[in-house]
Design an enzyme around this catalytic site. Structure first.
Site: not given
Ligand code: GUN
Length: 292
Positions: A54, A98, A121
């Site tokens: 990311k 995350q 998110d």
């Molecule tokens: N863990 C798995 N998918 C995601 C996501 O889309 N965002 C975040 N923050 N953590 C995740």
């Protein structure tokens, strides 16, 4: 094989190029680059990979990206204090934590703590409420990617029966709202659904988001249906989706592979959400955005 394979990498590259152009215009107009901060608690290797991916992707489209890695034993109060600081920081447009997080931390408290305007998110109660109300706001990234993949594949949505297998907050629920907004007739299926294979056979569009490797079989598919595989399952044989690819590809009209399908578009829409958040926070017109 009869299905058209929808290439998630190519679609994601297109979205990222659109975002990069949007970032350049935003920088020219505002004198600053959109800022994204990713927080990771602990050193889970998968989370580490996602966070690094990311941050790199954000940097590549011209954003300011920062990673904060906290020790495994971080308390809720410590994490809250960091989120509060980022909420108050004018240079930060997007904040994400995350998932999953260690057991002493509460995912709902985290989702509520991040300011809704910076919640890239889209997991906060306000963001999910806005989505359900059809108001502008941050929409979860994976479901947005799925809609774009269906669009790029030329899959007809109007009046189609879409079956979403999985009811998670991250994918299943928001996905259903987006499909509904696109005038699909939506069924949300889950582990207690009666005769899941028969229900899936009625789907024009099948979105699999259950987290069980190769659960969706070839004889569950209506010939010509569009099958979108959101699953990322690490097995002894390597990475597998929720869909038995070869069997299903022989029957479906469209299919997304794993890897190289939904995954790349999720990060691309995190970038799109961050740009949109920056535009909204600066009061700019976001009508030229890459939203659906
Ligand atoms: N863990 C798995 N998918 C995601 C996501 O889309 N965002 C975040 N923050 N953590 C995740």
């Amino acid at each position: 094989m009869s299905a058209t394979i929808i290439d998630g990498k190519a679609v994601a590259a297109q979205v990222r190029a659109e975002v990069a152009r949007g970032v350049a215009a935003f920088v020219a107009g505002s004198g600053r680059a959109p800022g994204l901060v990713g927080i990771q608690v602990g050193d889970d290797p998968a989370s580490e990979l996602y966070q690094a991916g990311k941050a790199r992707a954000a940097h590549e489209v011209g954003m300011v990206s920062r990673r904060i890695t906290l020790r495994e034993a971080t308390s809720q109060a410590e994490l809250d204090a960091i989120i509060d600081e980022l909420n108050a920081d004018d240079g930060v447009d997007g904040v994400l934590v995350q998932l999953p997080v260690p057991a002493q931390l509460s995912e709902p408290l985290i989702a509520s703590r991040i300011h809704p305007d910076k919640d890239v998110d889209g997991f906060s109660p306000i963001s999910l409420g806005r989505l359900m109300r059809g108001e502008p706001g941050n929409v979860p990234c994976t479901p947005q990617g799925v809609m774009r993949l269906l669009g790029e594949g030329g899959v007809p949505l109007e009046g189609a029966h879409a079956v979403v297998v999985g009811r998670s907050l991250i994918v299943g629920k928001p996905q259903s709202m987006l499909l509904l907004s696109a005038n699909c007739t939506v069924t949300i299926a889950h582990s207690r659904t009666r005769d899941l294979p028969a229900l899936c056979r009625d789907a024009d569009i099948l979105v699999a988001a259950v987290g069980r490797p190769e659960m969706i079989r070839g004889d569950w598919i209506r010939p010509g249906a569009a099958v979108i595989d959101v699953g990322i399952n690490r097995t002894a044989d390597g990475l597998r989706g929720d869909v038995a690819f070869d069997e299903v590809a022989a029957v479906a009209g469209w299919i997304t592979p794993v890897p190289g399908g939904v995954g790349p578009t999720t990060i691309a829409y995190l970038l799109a959400n961050t740009l949109e958040a920056a535009r909204r926070r600066s009061g700019a017109d976001s009508s030229q955005g890459v939203r659906l």
